[in-house]
Design a protein around this motif. Structure first.
Motif, PDB file in Angstrom:
ATOM      1  N   THR A 204       0.836  -1.196   0.000  1.00 26.99           N
ATOM      2  CA  THR A 204       0.000   0.000   0.000  1.00 26.99           C
ATOM      3  C   THR A 204       0.871   1.247   0.000  1.00 26.99           C
ATOM      4  O   THR A 204       0.797   2.081   0.901  1.00 26.99           O
ATOM      5  CB  THR A 204      -0.937  -0.003   1.229  1.00 26.99           C
ATOM      6  OG1 THR A 204      -0.133  -0.122   2.414  1.00 26.99           O
ATOM      7  CG2 THR A 204      -1.899  -1.161   1.172  1.00 26.99           C
ATOM      8  N   ASP A 205       1.700   1.361  -1.004  1.00 26.51           N
ATOM      9  CA  ASP A 205       2.584   2.513  -1.143  1.00 26.51           C
ATOM     10  C   ASP A 205       1.744   3.765  -1.355  1.00 26.51           C
ATOM     11  O   ASP A 205       1.019   3.880  -2.341  1.00 26.51           O
ATOM     12  CB  ASP A 205       3.520   2.286  -2.334  1.00 26.51           C
ATOM     13  CG  ASP A 205       4.521   3.414  -2.501  1.00 26.51           C
ATOM     14  OD1 ASP A 205       4.463   4.382  -1.728  1.00 26.51           O
ATOM     15  OD2 ASP A 205       5.366   3.324  -3.411  1.00 26.51           O
ATOM     16  N   ASP A 206       1.846   4.747  -0.420  1.00 25.20           N
ATOM     17  CA  ASP A 206       1.013   5.942  -0.541  1.00 25.20           C
ATOM     18  C   ASP A 206       1.554   6.925  -1.572  1.00 25.20           C
ATOM     19  O   ASP A 206       0.981   7.995  -1.760  1.00 25.20           O
ATOM     20  CB  ASP A 206       0.828   6.638   0.818  1.00 25.20           C
ATOM     21  CG  ASP A 206       2.149   6.996   1.477  1.00 25.20           C
ATOM     22  OD1 ASP A 206       3.197   6.886   0.819  1.00 25.20           O
ATOM     23  OD2 ASP A 206       2.129   7.389   2.668  1.00 25.20           O
ATOM     24  N   LYS A 207       2.658   6.567  -2.247  1.00 29.66           N
ATOM     25  CA  LYS A 207       3.175   7.415  -3.309  1.00 29.66           C
ATOM     26  C   LYS A 207       2.649   7.016  -4.687  1.00 29.66           C
ATOM     27  O   LYS A 207       2.927   7.669  -5.682  1.00 29.66           O
ATOM     28  CB  LYS A 207       4.713   7.392  -3.322  1.00 29.66           C
ATOM     29  CG  LYS A 207       5.350   8.037  -2.088  1.00 29.66           C
ATOM     30  CD  LYS A 207       6.861   8.079  -2.214  1.00 29.66           C
ATOM     31  CE  LYS A 207       7.498   8.715  -0.995  1.00 29.66           C
ATOM     32  NZ  LYS A 207       7.117  10.127  -0.822  1.00 29.66           N
TER      33      LYS A 207
ATOM     34  N   GLU B  65      -3.312   7.466  -7.518  1.00 32.82           N
ATOM     35  CA  GLU B  65      -4.547   6.943  -6.930  1.00 32.82           C
ATOM     36  C   GLU B  65      -5.300   6.023  -7.876  1.00 32.82           C
ATOM     37  O   GLU B  65      -6.123   5.214  -7.440  1.00 32.82           O
ATOM     38  CB  GLU B  65      -5.449   8.104  -6.507  1.00 32.82           C
ATOM     39  CG  GLU B  65      -4.868   8.929  -5.380  1.00 32.82           C
ATOM     40  CD  GLU B  65      -5.750  10.102  -4.997  1.00 32.82           C
ATOM     41  OE1 GLU B  65      -6.889  10.179  -5.521  1.00 32.82           O
ATOM     42  OE2 GLU B  65      -5.322  10.932  -4.187  1.00 32.82           O
TER      43      GLU B  65
ATOM     44  N   TRP C 298      -5.482   2.355  -6.904  1.00 33.21           N
ATOM     45  CA  TRP C 298      -6.097   1.891  -5.659  1.00 33.21           C
ATOM     46  C   TRP C 298      -6.890   0.598  -5.832  1.00 33.21           C
ATOM     47  O   TRP C 298      -6.785  -0.306  -4.991  1.00 33.21           O
ATOM     48  CB  TRP C 298      -7.002   2.982  -5.091  1.00 33.21           C
ATOM     49  CG  TRP C 298      -6.269   4.043  -4.356  1.00 33.21           C
ATOM     50  CD1 TRP C 298      -4.914   4.135  -4.151  1.00 33.21           C
ATOM     51  CD2 TRP C 298      -6.828   5.181  -3.713  1.00 33.21           C
ATOM     52  NE1 TRP C 298      -4.608   5.260  -3.442  1.00 33.21           N
ATOM     53  CE2 TRP C 298      -5.766   5.921  -3.147  1.00 33.21           C
ATOM     54  CE3 TRP C 298      -8.106   5.659  -3.567  1.00 33.21           C
ATOM     55  CZ2 TRP C 298      -5.961   7.100  -2.448  1.00 33.21           C
ATOM     56  CZ3 TRP C 298      -8.314   6.835  -2.860  1.00 33.21           C
ATOM     57  CH2 TRP C 298      -7.242   7.542  -2.311  1.00 33.21           C
TER      58      TRP C 298
ATOM     59  N   ALA D  77      -3.490   4.165   2.888  1.00 33.84           N
ATOM     60  CA  ALA D  77      -3.073   5.172   1.908  1.00 33.84           C
ATOM     61  C   ALA D  77      -4.272   5.910   1.333  1.00 33.84           C
ATOM     62  O   ALA D  77      -4.212   7.113   1.062  1.00 33.84           O
ATOM     63  CB  ALA D  77      -2.286   4.505   0.786  1.00 33.84           C
ATOM     64  N   GLU D  78      -5.382   5.200   1.157  1.00 34.08           N
ATOM     65  CA  GLU D  78      -6.595   5.830   0.646  1.00 34.08           C
ATOM     66  C   GLU D  78      -7.143   6.841   1.653  1.00 34.08           C
ATOM     67  O   GLU D  78      -7.547   7.952   1.285  1.00 34.08           O
ATOM     68  CB  GLU D  78      -7.651   4.759   0.357  1.00 34.08           C
ATOM     69  CG  GLU D  78      -7.310   3.847  -0.789  1.00 34.08           C
ATOM     70  CD  GLU D  78      -8.322   2.726  -0.970  1.00 34.08           C
ATOM     71  OE1 GLU D  78      -8.725   2.492  -2.120  1.00 34.08           O
ATOM     72  OE2 GLU D  78      -8.713   2.093   0.026  1.00 34.08           O
TER      73      GLU D  78
ATOM     74  N   SER E 147      -5.089  10.096   1.638  1.00 34.42           N
ATOM     75  CA  SER E 147      -5.348  10.945   0.472  1.00 34.42           C
ATOM     76  C   SER E 147      -6.717  11.622   0.576  1.00 34.42           C
ATOM     77  O   SER E 147      -6.857  12.810   0.283  1.00 34.42           O
ATOM     78  CB  SER E 147      -5.272  10.107  -0.801  1.00 34.42           C
ATOM     79  OG  SER E 147      -5.489  10.913  -1.932  1.00 34.42           O
TER      80      SER E 147
ATOM     81  N   LYS F 286       0.557   4.950  12.217  1.00 35.01           N
ATOM     82  CA  LYS F 286      -0.590   5.418  11.424  1.00 35.01           C
ATOM     83  C   LYS F 286      -1.167   6.699  12.010  1.00 35.01           C
ATOM     84  O   LYS F 286      -1.622   7.582  11.260  1.00 35.01           O
ATOM     85  CB  LYS F 286      -1.658   4.325  11.359  1.00 35.01           C
ATOM     86  CG  LYS F 286      -1.268   3.136  10.498  1.00 35.01           C
ATOM     87  CD  LYS F 286      -2.374   2.095  10.454  1.00 35.01           C
ATOM     88  CE  LYS F 286      -1.968   0.911   9.584  1.00 35.01           C
ATOM     89  NZ  LYS F 286      -3.013  -0.146   9.565  1.00 35.01           N
TER      90      LYS F 286
ATOM     91  N   LYS G  21       0.834   9.699  10.746  1.00 30.03           N
ATOM     92  CA  LYS G  21       0.501  10.076   9.366  1.00 30.03           C
ATOM     93  C   LYS G  21      -0.874  10.728   9.282  1.00 30.03           C
ATOM     94  O   LYS G  21      -1.090  11.660   8.485  1.00 30.03           O
ATOM     95  CB  LYS G  21       0.570   8.843   8.460  1.00 30.03           C
ATOM     96  CG  LYS G  21       1.986   8.328   8.256  1.00 30.03           C
ATOM     97  CD  LYS G  21       2.026   7.215   7.232  1.00 30.03           C
ATOM     98  CE  LYS G  21       3.459   6.790   6.944  1.00 30.03           C
ATOM     99  NZ  LYS G  21       3.525   5.726   5.906  1.00 30.03           N
TER     100      LYS G  21
END
Length: 508
Positions: free
Chosen positions: A142-145, A148, A151, A182-183, A186, A214, A217
């Motif tokens: 689940t790389d937040d980079k 989107e 997803w 990550a979702e 964002s 978490k 973040k």
């Protein structure tokens, strides 16, 4: 009427053994496989009907076919299970003729994953209106980079059910647990832009139930449209069980205190008194007087270490007030040339987390306009960039490219960006010291011959990943004109960039 002969079990086993013996002969280096006496009987007629020059290769082909057939199981150990269908993404996959080039680029940049270049490659493809083919790449975590658009594939990989098509794609208290981390991040950042209060209320209710990492973040999303309305919630985090969370909340409160009610000096009175003894305000210039915030000379390393630690933790608004300065003035007159490297870094890191954005921009302008070493500028700027928009980041990168410094490297500058640039022009590149240094290094390499090595590979990769297509096209042309081999793997990212046309999804 012709037909196929049916072999007895004994004949069948003999055929298999003869084929395996031929395979063993080939594996140990036998030059000749064709030997009529050694061939399986069922192969002999076919092989002997071929021209002599084709017989060896044809025997090898039959050996391979036999091995493949024997490897197939006629009795599966279990029934086949029906897999979940991979979700279809809203953008087309890369054109077929570019897939090999994409895979080659991905393999190359994955070797430098500490720079997250694989994520930048995916953003480059996404910016042109495409996604990767699932046979070429699928998310592993689940790389937040990631863009989107991927997803749904991340959810598929994580075995998380999809939202129903009728369900609004909006983060709510009811569906908080339905989203990947990550979702959520964002969606919270987007919500902070349009409805900061609602985002904060969600954090107040749900952040406490998340793990420490978490929670950090999640609380970081408050940096978007941070306001005095967030202060009460931030104060409650002083008792959070994670020191990282309490420290982050304190940093946000410091940003707010600089633009609202002043901080209470009393808890820091002794520290401020000590700092007033180790710093001076000096005036420079004859016609136009200007102030500089400079350190006094200290006797030993212990004192210097104490000063560094203190300058990295003291509320900077209070430090400014101690010298009858505004925070903006302190940011503009901090003397990077006079202060030690340790003190400079401590000051910048403190400012990056606690200064309001306007004052932080003044500080960045201060050190970018200084005569400090290029590597220092890169590092200080990297500590501040998370506070700025993508457009502001690009302006700072262009500023650095223009620096006249023999140490300027293309990749050092471009790696400050998280995503491909939309602003860097060919004029910016070709007039930069970084480009001139790269060209000089490439000339030396082409004179020697062979493929480029070392940091040159990373510089060429970053040009291909970060530059807009017109700039990348000109860069590739000039590099090829130097005599660099077009087959050099280091040019793959530039080739992909220049060949990747924008899809209809990015037009109009």
């Amino acid at each position: 009427m012709g037909g196929y002969a049916v072999l007895s079990e004994e004949e069948f086993i003999d055929e298999i053994n003869r084929g395996q013996q031929l395979e063993q002969r080939w594996l140990i280096g036998g030059d000749t496989l064709y030997d009529a006496a050694q061939l399986p009987n069922s192969w002999r007629l076919l092989i002997e009907s071929l021209p002599p020059e084709r017989r060896n290769l044809s025997v090898l082909a039959l050996v391979a076919q036999q091995k493949s057939l024997l490897a197939r199981s006629t009795h599966p150990e279990s029934e086949f299970l029906s897999g979940r269908t991979l979700p279809q993404l809203p953008l087309p996959v890369l054109p077929e003729h570019l897939r090999f080039l994409f895979r080659s680029c991905l393999e190359s940049v994955t070797k430098t994953t500490y720079h997250n270049l694989d994520s930048v490659l995916l953003h480059l493809v996404y910016c042109r209106g495409y996604v990767s083919h699932p046979f070429d790449w699928l998310p592993k975590n689940t790389d937040d980079k990631l863009p989107e658009v991927y997803w749904p594939w991340v959810r598929w990989q994580s075995n998380i059910s999809q939202f129903r098509s009728t369900e609004a794609l909006e983060l709510t208290s009811e569906n908080w647990d339905h989203w990947l981390p990550a979702e959520r991040l964002s969606l919270l950042k987007k919500m902070r832009v349009n409805n900061a209060e609602q985002a904060r209320l969600l954090l107040e209710k749900h952040a406490v139930n998340e793990s420490a990492d978490k929670r950090v973040k999640l609380i970081e999303t408050l940096s978007v449209n941070l306001s005095q309305d967030d202060a009460d919630f931030l104060k409650t985090l002083a008792s959070d069980r994670s020191k990282k969370v309490t420290a982050l909340a304190q940093q946000f409160l410091l940003r707010l205190s600089s633009v609202s009610a002043p901080l209470d000096r009393e808890p820091f009175a002794e520290t401020l008194q000590e700092l007033s003894q180790v710093y001076d305000l000096t005036s420079t210039g004859i016609i136009r007087k200007s102030k500089k915030f400079v350190p006094k000379k200290l006797k030993n390393s212990v004192q210097r270490g104490t000063r560094t630690q203190t300058i990295g933790t003291i509320p900077l608004a209070l430090l400014a007030a101690e010298f009858d300065l505004s925070l903006s003035e302190l940011a503009s007159i901090w003397d990077f040339g006079a202060n030690t490297q340790n003190d400079n870094l401590a000051f910048v890191e403190n400012a990056a987390e606690s200064m309001p954005l306007e004052e932080l921009e003044i500080l960045v302008a201060n050190f970018l306009n200084s005569d400090e070493k290029f590597n220092n500028l890169i590092y200080w700027l990297s500590r501040c960039l998370h506070r700025f928009t993508d457009q502001k980041r690009e302006l700072y990168v262009i500023n650095l490219l223009m620096k006249n410094d023999s140490d300027t490297l293309v990749h050092d500058v471009l790696l400050l960006l998280d995503k491909p640039s939309t602003e860097i022009t060919w004029a910016d590149i070709k007039s930069s010291s970084a480009w001139k240094n790269l060209i000089n290094d490439l000339k030396e390499q082409t004179d020697v011959g062979g493929f480029v090595e070392g940091s040159l590979i990373l510089s060429l990769q970053t040009l291909g990943l970060y530059l807009p297509k017109p700039s990348a096209t000109e860069a590739l042309k000039h590099i090829i004109d130097l005599g660099m081999s077009q087959s050099d793997p280091a040019l793959m990212c530039l080739k992909l960039n220049t060949q990747l046309e924008s899809s209809e999804n990015t037009k109009g």
